[in-house]
Design a protein around this motif. Structure first.
Motif, PDB file in Angstrom:
ATOM      1  N   GLN B  54       0.842  -1.211   0.000  1.00  0.00           N
ATOM      2  CA  GLN B  54       0.000   0.000   0.000  1.00  0.00           C
ATOM      3  C   GLN B  54       0.875   1.258   0.000  1.00  0.00           C
ATOM      4  O   GLN B  54       1.905   1.292   0.650  1.00  0.00           O
ATOM      5  N   PRO B  55       0.437   2.304  -0.735  1.00  0.00           N
ATOM      6  CA  PRO B  55       1.223   3.554  -0.766  1.00  0.00           C
ATOM      7  C   PRO B  55       1.120   4.323   0.558  1.00  0.00           C
ATOM      8  O   PRO B  55       0.232   4.044   1.373  1.00  0.00           O
ATOM      9  N   SER B  56       2.021   5.295   0.712  1.00  0.00           N
ATOM     10  CA  SER B  56       2.018   6.121   1.929  1.00  0.00           C
ATOM     11  C   SER B  56       0.738   6.957   2.002  1.00  0.00           C
ATOM     12  O   SER B  56       0.199   7.385   0.980  1.00  0.00           O
ATOM     13  N   LEU B  57       0.302   7.189   3.222  1.00  0.00           N
ATOM     14  CA  LEU B  57      -0.925   7.974   3.417  1.00  0.00           C
ATOM     15  C   LEU B  57      -0.623   9.439   3.749  1.00  0.00           C
ATOM     16  O   LEU B  57      -1.538  10.220   3.964  1.00  0.00           O
ATOM     17  N   ALA B  58       0.669   9.785   3.778  1.00  0.00           N
ATOM     18  CA  ALA B  58       1.047  11.139   4.216  1.00  0.00           C
ATOM     19  C   ALA B  58       0.440  12.208   3.303  1.00  0.00           C
ATOM     20  O   ALA B  58      -0.087  13.220   3.782  1.00  0.00           O
ATOM     21  N   ASP B  59       0.501  11.977   1.967  1.00  0.00           N
ATOM     22  CA  ASP B  59      -0.037  12.969   1.026  1.00  0.00           C
ATOM     23  C   ASP B  59      -1.546  13.136   1.203  1.00  0.00           C
ATOM     24  O   ASP B  59      -2.065  14.254   1.193  1.00  0.00           O
ATOM     25  N   LYS B  60      -2.210  11.999   1.353  1.00  0.00           N
ATOM     26  CA  LYS B  60      -3.671  12.052   1.527  1.00  0.00           C
ATOM     27  C   LYS B  60      -4.039  12.782   2.816  1.00  0.00           C
ATOM     28  O   LYS B  60      -5.006  13.534   2.851  1.00  0.00           O
ATOM     29  N   ALA B  61      -3.270  12.515   3.863  1.00  0.00           N
ATOM     30  CA  ALA B  61      -3.550  13.172   5.147  1.00  0.00           C
ATOM     31  C   ALA B  61      -3.368  14.682   5.030  1.00  0.00           C
ATOM     32  O   ALA B  61      -4.169  15.454   5.555  1.00  0.00           O
ATOM     33  N   ARG B  62      -2.298  15.091   4.303  1.00  0.00           N
ATOM     34  CA  ARG B  62      -2.058  16.539   4.118  1.00  0.00           C
ATOM     35  C   ARG B  62      -3.193  17.175   3.314  1.00  0.00           C
ATOM     36  O   ARG B  62      -3.691  18.247   3.666  1.00  0.00           O
ATOM     37  N   ALA B  63      -3.574  16.492   2.212  1.00  0.00           N
ATOM     38  CA  ALA B  63      -4.653  17.020   1.365  1.00  0.00           C
ATOM     39  C   ALA B  63      -5.949  17.131   2.161  1.00  0.00           C
ATOM     40  O   ALA B  63      -6.679  18.123   2.051  1.00  0.00           O
ATOM     41  N   GLN B  64      -6.193  16.127   2.969  1.00  0.00           N
ATOM     42  CA  GLN B  64      -7.419  16.122   3.778  1.00  0.00           C
ATOM     43  C   GLN B  64      -7.404  17.272   4.788  1.00  0.00           C
ATOM     44  O   GLN B  64      -8.419  17.906   5.023  1.00  0.00           O
ATOM     45  N   GLN B  65      -6.216  17.524   5.341  1.00  0.00           N
ATOM     46  CA  GLN B  65      -6.109  18.623   6.309  1.00  0.00           C
ATOM     47  C   GLN B  65      -6.400  19.973   5.653  1.00  0.00           C
ATOM     48  O   GLN B  65      -7.032  20.835   6.229  1.00  0.00           O
ATOM     49  N   ARG B  66      -5.913  20.108   4.386  1.00  0.00           N
ATOM     50  CA  ARG B  66      -6.165  21.360   3.662  1.00  0.00           C
ATOM     51  C   ARG B  66      -7.667  21.531   3.433  1.00  0.00           C
ATOM     52  O   ARG B  66      -8.224  22.595   3.618  1.00  0.00           O
ATOM     53  N   TRP B  67      -8.319  20.448   2.981  1.00  0.00           N
ATOM     54  CA  TRP B  67      -9.762  20.517   2.726  1.00  0.00           C
ATOM     55  C   TRP B  67     -10.532  20.788   3.999  1.00  0.00           C
ATOM     56  O   TRP B  67     -11.524  21.501   4.003  1.00  0.00           O
ATOM     57  N   ASN B  68     -10.066  20.205   5.079  1.00  0.00           N
ATOM     58  CA  ASN B  68     -10.755  20.420   6.345  1.00  0.00           C
ATOM     59  C   ASN B  68     -10.572  21.849   6.836  1.00  0.00           C
ATOM     60  O   ASN B  68     -11.437  22.392   7.506  1.00  0.00           O
ATOM     61  N   ALA B  69      -9.432  22.441   6.506  1.00  0.00           N
ATOM     62  CA  ALA B  69      -9.153  23.807   6.956  1.00  0.00           C
ATOM     63  C   ALA B  69      -9.938  24.825   6.140  1.00  0.00           C
ATOM     64  O   ALA B  69     -10.198  25.935   6.604  1.00  0.00           O
ATOM     65  N   LEU B  70     -10.341  24.450   4.896  1.00  0.00           N
ATOM     66  CA  LEU B  70     -11.007  25.389   3.993  1.00  0.00           C
ATOM     67  C   LEU B  70     -12.302  25.976   4.580  1.00  0.00           C
ATOM     68  O   LEU B  70     -12.471  27.200   4.605  1.00  0.00           O
ATOM     69  N   PRO B  71     -13.231  25.161   5.075  1.00  0.00           N
ATOM     70  CA  PRO B  71     -14.445  25.738   5.663  1.00  0.00           C
ATOM     71  C   PRO B  71     -14.145  26.637   6.857  1.00  0.00           C
ATOM     72  O   PRO B  71     -14.830  27.626   7.066  1.00  0.00           O
ATOM     73  N   GLN B  72     -13.090  26.299   7.601  1.00  0.00           N
ATOM     74  CA  GLN B  72     -12.740  27.129   8.756  1.00  0.00           C
ATOM     75  C   GLN B  72     -12.282  28.514   8.301  1.00  0.00           C
ATOM     76  O   GLN B  72     -12.652  29.533   8.869  1.00  0.00           O
ATOM     77  N   TRP B  73     -11.462  28.515   7.211  1.00  0.00           N
ATOM     78  CA  TRP B  73     -11.008  29.801   6.674  1.00  0.00           C
ATOM     79  C   TRP B  73     -12.190  30.602   6.135  1.00  0.00           C
ATOM     80  O   TRP B  73     -12.278  31.814   6.335  1.00  0.00           O
ATOM     81  N   ALA B  74     -13.091  29.913   5.424  1.00  0.00           N
ATOM     82  CA  ALA B  74     -14.259  30.597   4.862  1.00  0.00           C
ATOM     83  C   ALA B  74     -15.112  31.200   5.972  1.00  0.00           C
ATOM     84  O   ALA B  74     -15.544  32.362   5.882  1.00  0.00           O
ATOM     85  N   LEU B  75     -15.302  30.450   7.021  1.00  0.00           N
ATOM     86  CA  LEU B  75     -16.106  30.910   8.157  1.00  0.00           C
ATOM     87  C   LEU B  75     -15.440  32.109   8.829  1.00  0.00           C
ATOM     88  O   LEU B  75     -16.100  33.096   9.170  1.00  0.00           O
ATOM     89  N   ALA B  76     -14.120  32.022   8.980  1.00  0.00           N
ATOM     90  CA  ALA B  76     -13.379  33.118   9.603  1.00  0.00           C
ATOM     91  C   ALA B  76     -13.485  34.385   8.749  1.00  0.00           C
ATOM     92  O   ALA B  76     -13.649  35.497   9.264  1.00  0.00           O
ATOM     93  N   THR B  77     -13.405  34.222   7.407  1.00  0.00           N
ATOM     94  CA  THR B  77     -13.487  35.376   6.507  1.00  0.00           C
ATOM     95  C   THR B  77     -14.863  36.029   6.605  1.00  0.00           C
ATOM     96  O   THR B  77     -14.977  37.259   6.676  1.00  0.00           O
ATOM     97  N   VAL B  78     -15.909  35.206   6.583  1.00  0.00           N
ATOM     98  CA  VAL B  78     -17.279  35.731   6.681  1.00  0.00           C
ATOM     99  C   VAL B  78     -17.460  36.477   8.002  1.00  0.00           C
ATOM    100  O   VAL B  78     -18.023  37.584   8.030  1.00  0.00           O
ATOM    101  N   ALA B  79     -16.950  35.899   9.088  1.00  0.00           N
ATOM    102  CA  ALA B  79     -17.061  36.549  10.393  1.00  0.00           C
ATOM    103  C   ALA B  79     -16.335  37.891  10.400  1.00  0.00           C
ATOM    104  O   ALA B  79     -16.853  38.891  10.904  1.00  0.00           O
ATOM    105  N   LEU B  80     -15.141  37.911   9.787  1.00  0.00           N
ATOM    106  CA  LEU B  80     -14.348  39.149   9.739  1.00  0.00           C
ATOM    107  C   LEU B  80     -15.070  40.223   8.936  1.00  0.00           C
ATOM    108  O   LEU B  80     -15.170  41.384   9.362  1.00  0.00           O
TER     109      LEU B  80
END
Lengths: 195, 160
Positions: B54-80
Protein backbone atom coordinates in the motif's frame (compact mmCIF):
# COMPACT_ATOMS: atom_id res chain seq x y z
CA UNK A 1 0.21 6.67 49.01
CA UNK A 2 1.35 9.98 47.59
CA UNK A 3 4.21 8.21 45.86
CA UNK A 4 1.83 5.64 44.34
CA UNK A 5 -0.49 8.35 43.08
CA UNK A 6 2.42 10.26 41.60
CA UNK A 7 3.71 7.13 39.89
CA UNK A 8 0.28 6.42 38.42
CA UNK A 9 -0.07 9.93 37.09
CA UNK A 10 3.43 9.76 35.64
CA UNK A 11 2.67 6.41 34.02
CA UNK A 12 -0.57 7.73 32.53
CA UNK A 13 1.16 10.85 31.22
CA UNK A 14 3.99 8.86 29.68
CA UNK A 15 1.50 6.49 28.04
CA UNK A 16 -0.48 9.39 26.61
CA UNK A 17 2.66 11.12 25.35
CA UNK A 18 3.87 7.94 23.64
CA UNK A 19 0.50 7.47 21.99
CA UNK A 20 0.39 11.11 20.91
CA UNK A 21 3.83 10.87 19.35
CA UNK A 22 2.80 7.71 17.55
CA UNK A 23 -0.39 9.32 16.29
CA UNK A 24 1.52 12.29 14.89
CA UNK A 25 3.19 10.17 12.22
CA UNK A 26 0.60 8.64 9.92
CA UNK A 27 3.13 6.39 8.20
CA UNK A 28 4.19 4.94 11.56
CA UNK A 29 0.54 4.51 12.42
CA UNK A 30 -0.05 2.61 9.17
CA UNK A 31 3.09 0.53 9.68
CA UNK A 32 2.09 -0.51 13.19
CA UNK A 33 -1.65 -1.01 12.89
CA UNK A 34 -2.63 -1.55 9.25
CA UNK A 35 -2.06 -5.33 9.09
CA UNK A 36 -4.14 -6.10 12.19
CA UNK A 37 -6.86 -3.65 11.14
CA UNK A 38 -6.91 -5.12 7.63
CA UNK A 39 -7.25 -8.63 9.02
CA UNK A 40 -10.16 -7.60 11.22
CA UNK A 41 -11.93 -5.51 8.57
CA UNK A 42 -11.45 -8.13 5.88
CA UNK A 43 -12.98 -10.79 8.12
CA UNK A 44 -15.89 -8.44 8.77
CA UNK A 45 -16.70 -7.23 5.24
CA UNK A 46 -15.26 -10.12 3.19
CA UNK A 47 -14.25 -7.82 0.33
CA UNK A 48 -10.60 -6.98 -0.26
CA UNK A 49 -11.07 -3.57 -1.94
CA UNK A 50 -13.69 -2.48 0.55
CA UNK A 51 -11.45 -3.61 3.41
CA UNK A 52 -8.55 -1.56 1.99
CA UNK A 53 -10.78 1.51 1.76
CA UNK A 54 -12.16 1.14 5.29
CA UNK A 55 -8.69 0.60 6.77
CA UNK A 56 -7.38 3.66 4.94
CA UNK A 57 -10.32 5.72 6.21
CA UNK A 58 -9.71 4.43 9.72
CA UNK A 59 -6.07 5.52 9.64
CA UNK A 60 -6.91 8.94 8.18
CA UNK A 61 -9.69 9.50 10.69
CA UNK A 62 -7.48 8.50 13.59
CA UNK A 63 -4.76 10.86 12.36
CA UNK A 64 -7.25 13.70 11.84
CA UNK A 65 -8.80 13.27 15.29
CA UNK A 66 -5.59 12.49 17.15
CA UNK A 67 -6.07 15.55 19.37
CA UNK A 68 -9.19 13.90 20.75
CA UNK A 69 -7.30 10.81 21.92
CA UNK A 70 -7.08 11.03 25.72
CA UNK A 71 -5.09 7.88 26.38
CA UNK A 72 -7.93 6.24 28.31
CA UNK A 73 -7.44 3.06 26.24
CA UNK A 74 -4.73 1.77 23.95
CA UNK A 75 -4.29 3.20 20.46
CA UNK A 76 -5.16 -0.24 19.12
CA UNK A 77 -8.51 -0.27 20.95
CA UNK A 78 -9.24 3.30 19.88
CA UNK A 79 -8.51 2.57 16.23
CA UNK A 80 -10.44 -0.70 16.31
CA UNK A 81 -13.42 1.29 17.62
CA UNK A 82 -13.10 3.67 14.66
CA UNK A 83 -12.96 0.71 12.26
CA UNK A 84 -16.03 -0.91 13.88
CA UNK A 85 -17.98 2.33 13.44
CA UNK A 86 -16.88 2.76 9.82
CA UNK A 87 -17.93 -0.82 9.03
CA UNK A 88 -21.32 -0.15 10.65
CA UNK A 89 -21.73 3.16 8.80
CA UNK A 90 -20.86 1.55 5.51
CA UNK A 91 -23.26 -1.34 6.08
CA UNK A 92 -26.00 1.10 7.06
CA UNK A 93 -25.65 3.58 4.20
CA UNK A 94 -25.07 1.10 1.42
CA UNK A 95 -26.91 -1.85 2.83
CA UNK A 96 -28.10 -3.38 -0.40
CA UNK A 97 -24.92 -2.69 -2.33
CA UNK A 98 -22.79 -3.82 0.59
CA UNK A 99 -24.44 -7.22 1.04
CA UNK A 100 -24.77 -7.84 -2.69
CA UNK A 101 -21.07 -7.19 -3.04
CA UNK A 102 -20.28 -9.29 0.01
CA UNK A 103 -22.24 -12.22 -1.39
CA UNK A 104 -20.77 -11.78 -4.86
CA UNK A 105 -17.29 -11.80 -3.44
CA UNK A 106 -18.02 -14.69 -1.09
CA UNK A 107 -16.72 -17.02 -3.77
CA UNK A 108 -13.61 -14.85 -4.09
CA UNK A 109 -13.32 -14.78 -0.32
CA UNK A 110 -13.13 -18.53 -0.39
CA UNK A 111 -10.12 -17.97 -2.61
CA UNK A 112 -8.57 -16.06 0.28
CA UNK A 113 -7.45 -19.50 1.35
CA UNK A 114 -5.39 -19.55 -1.83
CA UNK A 115 -3.68 -16.33 -0.74
CA UNK A 116 -2.89 -17.87 2.62
CA UNK A 117 0.66 -18.96 2.86
CA UNK A 118 1.66 -22.52 3.45
CA UNK A 119 3.08 -22.10 6.91
CA UNK A 120 3.22 -25.68 8.03
CA UNK A 121 6.52 -27.41 8.39
CA UNK A 122 5.38 -30.16 6.07
CA UNK A 123 2.98 -30.24 3.13
CA UNK A 124 0.51 -32.11 5.34
CA UNK A 125 0.88 -29.52 8.12
CA UNK A 126 0.39 -26.68 5.64
CA UNK A 127 -2.70 -28.30 4.24
CA UNK A 128 -4.12 -28.89 7.71
CA UNK A 129 -3.48 -25.29 8.79
CA UNK A 130 -5.14 -24.02 5.63
CA UNK A 131 -8.15 -26.23 6.11
CA UNK A 132 -8.47 -25.14 9.73
CA UNK A 133 -8.31 -21.45 8.73
CA UNK A 134 -10.97 -21.98 6.08
CA UNK A 135 -13.17 -23.82 8.61
CA UNK A 136 -12.97 -20.91 11.06
CA UNK A 137 -13.73 -18.37 8.34
CA UNK A 138 -16.72 -20.34 7.12
CA UNK A 139 -18.01 -20.77 10.68
CA UNK A 140 -17.76 -16.99 11.22
CA UNK A 141 -19.80 -16.30 8.10
CA UNK A 142 -22.83 -17.78 9.84
CA UNK A 143 -22.60 -15.31 12.73
CA UNK A 144 -24.52 -12.05 13.02
CA UNK A 145 -22.42 -8.87 12.54
CA UNK A 146 -22.22 -8.22 16.30
CA UNK A 147 -21.39 -11.85 17.10
CA UNK A 148 -18.72 -11.91 14.40
CA UNK A 149 -17.17 -8.64 15.61
CA UNK A 150 -17.08 -9.84 19.24
CA UNK A 151 -15.66 -13.22 18.22
CA UNK A 152 -12.99 -11.66 15.99
CA UNK A 153 -11.91 -9.14 18.59
CA UNK A 154 -11.77 -11.73 21.36
CA UNK A 155 -10.30 -14.79 19.69
CA UNK A 156 -8.43 -13.41 16.68
CA UNK A 157 -7.30 -9.98 17.90
CA UNK A 158 -7.04 -11.33 21.47
CA UNK A 159 -8.47 -8.20 23.08
CA UNK A 160 -9.81 -8.04 26.64
CA UNK A 161 -13.55 -7.85 27.26
CA UNK A 162 -13.54 -4.22 28.52
CA UNK A 163 -11.55 -3.16 25.43
CA UNK A 164 -14.00 -4.98 23.16
CA UNK A 165 -16.87 -3.27 24.95
CA UNK A 166 -15.12 0.09 24.37
CA UNK A 167 -14.50 -0.61 20.70
CA UNK A 168 -18.03 -1.88 20.07
CA UNK A 169 -19.65 0.83 22.18
CA UNK A 170 -21.74 -1.57 24.27
CA UNK A 171 -21.71 -2.92 27.85
CA UNK A 172 -19.42 -5.80 28.76
CA UNK A 173 -22.37 -8.09 29.53
CA UNK A 174 -23.81 -7.53 26.05
CA UNK A 175 -20.41 -8.37 24.56
CA UNK A 176 -20.34 -11.56 26.65
CA UNK A 177 -23.77 -12.55 25.36
CA UNK A 178 -22.70 -12.04 21.73
CA UNK A 179 -19.51 -13.93 22.44
CA UNK A 180 -21.18 -16.96 23.99
CA UNK A 181 -23.69 -17.23 21.16
CA UNK A 182 -20.84 -16.96 18.68
CA UNK A 183 -18.81 -19.67 20.44
CA UNK A 184 -21.86 -21.93 20.48
CA UNK A 185 -22.36 -21.46 16.75
CA UNK A 186 -18.67 -21.94 15.89
CA UNK A 187 -18.46 -25.03 18.12
CA UNK A 188 -21.48 -26.52 16.39
CA UNK A 189 -20.01 -25.80 12.98
CA UNK A 190 -16.43 -26.89 13.57
CA UNK A 191 -17.36 -29.66 15.98
CA UNK A 192 -19.89 -30.92 13.46
CA UNK A 193 -17.30 -30.85 10.70
CA UNK A 194 -14.87 -32.69 12.96
CA UNK A 195 -17.38 -35.43 13.80
CA UNK B 1 -19.21 -28.27 28.97
CA UNK B 2 -20.94 -24.87 28.79
CA UNK B 3 -20.14 -22.33 26.08
CA UNK B 4 -19.10 -19.82 28.76
CA UNK B 5 -16.51 -22.18 30.24
CA UNK B 6 -15.39 -23.22 26.77
CA UNK B 7 -14.92 -19.58 25.75
CA UNK B 8 -12.86 -18.91 28.88
CA UNK B 9 -10.49 -21.76 28.06
CA UNK B 10 -10.19 -20.99 24.35
CA UNK B 11 -7.66 -18.22 24.82
CA UNK B 12 -5.46 -20.23 27.15
CA UNK B 13 -3.22 -22.51 25.09
CA UNK B 14 -1.98 -24.38 28.15
CA UNK B 15 -5.26 -24.37 30.04
CA UNK B 16 -5.79 -26.97 32.71
CA UNK B 17 -8.10 -29.39 30.97
CA UNK B 18 -7.97 -32.05 33.65
CA UNK B 19 -11.21 -30.77 35.15
CA UNK B 20 -13.04 -31.41 31.92
CA UNK B 21 -15.77 -33.98 31.95
CA UNK B 22 -14.81 -35.98 28.91
CA UNK B 23 -11.85 -36.56 26.68
CA UNK B 24 -14.09 -35.42 23.85
CA UNK B 25 -14.27 -31.94 25.39
CA UNK B 26 -10.49 -31.79 25.70
CA UNK B 27 -10.07 -32.83 22.09
CA UNK B 28 -12.67 -30.31 20.91
CA UNK B 29 -10.92 -27.52 22.81
CA UNK B 30 -7.53 -28.46 21.37
CA UNK B 31 -8.93 -28.63 17.85
CA UNK B 32 -10.65 -25.29 18.07
CA UNK B 33 -7.55 -23.69 19.60
CA UNK B 34 -5.47 -25.07 16.77
CA UNK B 35 -7.98 -23.86 14.16
CA UNK B 36 -8.10 -20.36 15.64
CA UNK B 37 -4.30 -20.27 15.87
CA UNK B 38 -3.97 -21.26 12.23
CA UNK B 39 -6.55 -18.67 11.16
CA UNK B 40 -4.77 -16.00 13.21
CA UNK B 41 -1.35 -16.71 11.69
CA UNK B 42 -2.51 -17.20 8.12
CA UNK B 43 -4.69 -14.11 7.95
CA UNK B 44 -2.10 -11.89 9.64
CA UNK B 45 0.51 -12.99 7.15
CA UNK B 46 -1.90 -12.25 4.29
CA UNK B 47 -2.68 -8.81 5.78
CA UNK B 48 1.02 -7.99 6.25
CA UNK B 49 1.79 -8.84 2.64
CA UNK B 50 -1.14 -6.79 1.36
CA UNK B 51 -0.28 -3.83 3.63
CA UNK B 52 3.32 -3.81 2.43
CA UNK B 53 2.14 -2.95 -1.07
CA UNK B 54 0.00 0.00 0.00
CA UNK B 55 1.22 3.55 -0.77
CA UNK B 56 2.02 6.12 1.93
CA UNK B 57 -0.93 7.97 3.42
CA UNK B 58 1.05 11.14 4.22
CA UNK B 59 -0.04 12.97 1.03
CA UNK B 60 -3.67 12.05 1.53
CA UNK B 61 -3.55 13.17 5.15
CA UNK B 62 -2.06 16.54 4.12
CA UNK B 63 -4.65 17.02 1.37
CA UNK B 64 -7.42 16.12 3.78
CA UNK B 65 -6.11 18.62 6.31
CA UNK B 66 -6.17 21.36 3.66
CA UNK B 67 -9.76 20.52 2.73
CA UNK B 68 -10.75 20.42 6.35
CA UNK B 69 -9.15 23.81 6.96
CA UNK B 70 -11.01 25.39 3.99
CA UNK B 71 -14.45 25.74 5.66
CA UNK B 72 -12.74 27.13 8.76
CA UNK B 73 -11.01 29.80 6.67
CA UNK B 74 -14.26 30.60 4.86
CA UNK B 75 -16.11 30.91 8.16
CA UNK B 76 -13.38 33.12 9.60
CA UNK B 77 -13.49 35.38 6.51
CA UNK B 78 -17.28 35.73 6.68
CA UNK B 79 -17.06 36.55 10.39
CA UNK B 80 -14.35 39.15 9.74
CA UNK B 81 -16.31 40.79 6.92
CA UNK B 82 -19.43 40.91 9.10
CA UNK B 83 -17.55 42.52 11.99
CA UNK B 84 -15.79 45.06 9.78
CA UNK B 85 -19.08 45.90 8.02
CA UNK B 86 -20.81 46.38 11.35
CA UNK B 87 -18.08 48.65 12.66
CA UNK B 88 -18.08 50.77 9.47
CA UNK B 89 -21.86 51.05 9.60
CA UNK B 90 -21.82 52.15 13.23
CA UNK B 91 -19.06 54.69 12.58
CA UNK B 92 -20.98 56.23 9.66
CA UNK B 93 -24.17 56.46 11.76
CA UNK B 94 -22.35 58.35 14.49
CA UNK B 95 -20.76 60.77 12.01
CA UNK B 96 -24.20 62.11 10.92
CA UNK B 97 -25.24 65.08 13.14
CA UNK B 98 -28.98 65.79 13.80
CA UNK B 99 -28.71 69.42 12.47
CA UNK B 100 -27.36 68.26 9.19
CA UNK B 101 -30.17 65.82 8.53
CA UNK B 102 -32.00 68.41 6.46
CA UNK B 103 -28.90 69.02 4.46
CA UNK B 104 -28.62 65.37 3.68
CA UNK B 105 -32.07 65.35 2.08
CA UNK B 106 -31.93 64.83 -1.66
CA UNK B 107 -31.78 68.08 -3.55
CA UNK B 108 -34.61 67.06 -5.85
CA UNK B 109 -37.01 66.83 -2.96
CA UNK B 110 -36.52 70.47 -1.84
CA UNK B 111 -38.04 72.28 -4.94
CA UNK B 112 -40.94 69.89 -4.89
CA UNK B 113 -41.76 70.86 -1.31
CA UNK B 114 -41.50 74.64 -2.13
CA UNK B 115 -43.80 74.27 -5.15
CA UNK B 116 -46.39 72.50 -3.04
CA UNK B 117 -46.36 75.27 -0.46
CA UNK B 118 -46.69 77.94 -3.17
CA UNK B 119 -49.57 76.06 -4.78
CA UNK B 120 -51.32 75.77 -1.45
CA UNK B 121 -50.83 79.48 -0.78
CA UNK B 122 -52.24 80.37 -4.19
CA UNK B 123 -55.30 78.20 -3.61
CA UNK B 124 -55.95 79.74 -0.22
CA UNK B 125 -55.57 83.27 -1.65
CA UNK B 126 -58.10 82.50 -4.39
CA UNK B 127 -60.62 81.19 -1.88
CA UNK B 128 -60.06 84.25 0.29
CA UNK B 129 -60.51 86.56 -2.69
CA UNK B 130 -63.75 84.88 -3.67
CA UNK B 131 -65.08 85.10 -0.16
CA UNK B 132 -64.26 88.80 0.33
CA UNK B 133 -66.84 91.31 -1.34
CA UNK B 134 -65.40 94.45 -2.91
CA UNK B 135 -68.33 95.68 -5.11
CA UNK B 136 -71.67 97.42 -4.18
CA UNK B 137 -74.67 95.79 -2.68
CA UNK B 138 -76.82 93.53 -4.89
CA UNK B 139 -79.67 95.84 -3.97
CA UNK B 140 -77.99 98.57 -6.01
CA UNK B 141 -78.79 96.61 -9.12
CA UNK B 142 -82.52 97.17 -8.56
CA UNK B 143 -82.12 101.03 -8.78
CA UNK B 144 -84.22 101.32 -5.71
CA UNK B 145 -82.20 104.33 -4.57
CA UNK B 146 -82.91 106.27 -7.88
CA UNK B 147 -86.59 105.55 -7.61
CA UNK B 148 -86.66 106.73 -4.04
CA UNK B 149 -84.92 110.07 -4.79
CA UNK B 150 -87.27 110.77 -7.74
CA UNK B 151 -90.26 110.22 -5.50
CA UNK B 152 -88.83 112.59 -2.94
CA UNK B 153 -88.33 115.28 -5.65
CA UNK B 154 -91.93 114.96 -6.82
CA UNK B 155 -93.21 115.27 -3.26
CA UNK B 156 -91.06 118.35 -2.69
CA UNK B 157 -92.34 119.98 -5.93
CA UNK B 158 -95.92 119.38 -4.91
CA UNK B 159 -95.47 120.96 -1.57
CA UNK B 160 -93.86 123.96 -3.11
Amino acid sequence: MAYTLHADVLKFTTKEQTATTELDDIDALARNYRPRLLRFVMASVRDEELADTIVQDTLLKAYRNRAGFRGECTVNTWMTGIAVNLIRDHARTQKFKFWRKAHASAVDATDMANHLRSSGSSPEGALLAREQAVQVREAMELLSPNQRTAFLLRFIEEMDLPDIADAMGMPVNTVKTHLHRAVKSVRARIGGARV
Amino acid sequence: MTDEAFAELLLKPHADTHGMETAGDQQELRDLQAALGSYRRETLHWAERRSAGQPSLADKARAQQRWNALPQWALATVALVTIVGGVVHLASDRAVEPTSIAATLPAAEQPAATDDVAADNHLLSSIDAELSYHGGSPVDGLRLRDAGSAERTEVAGATD
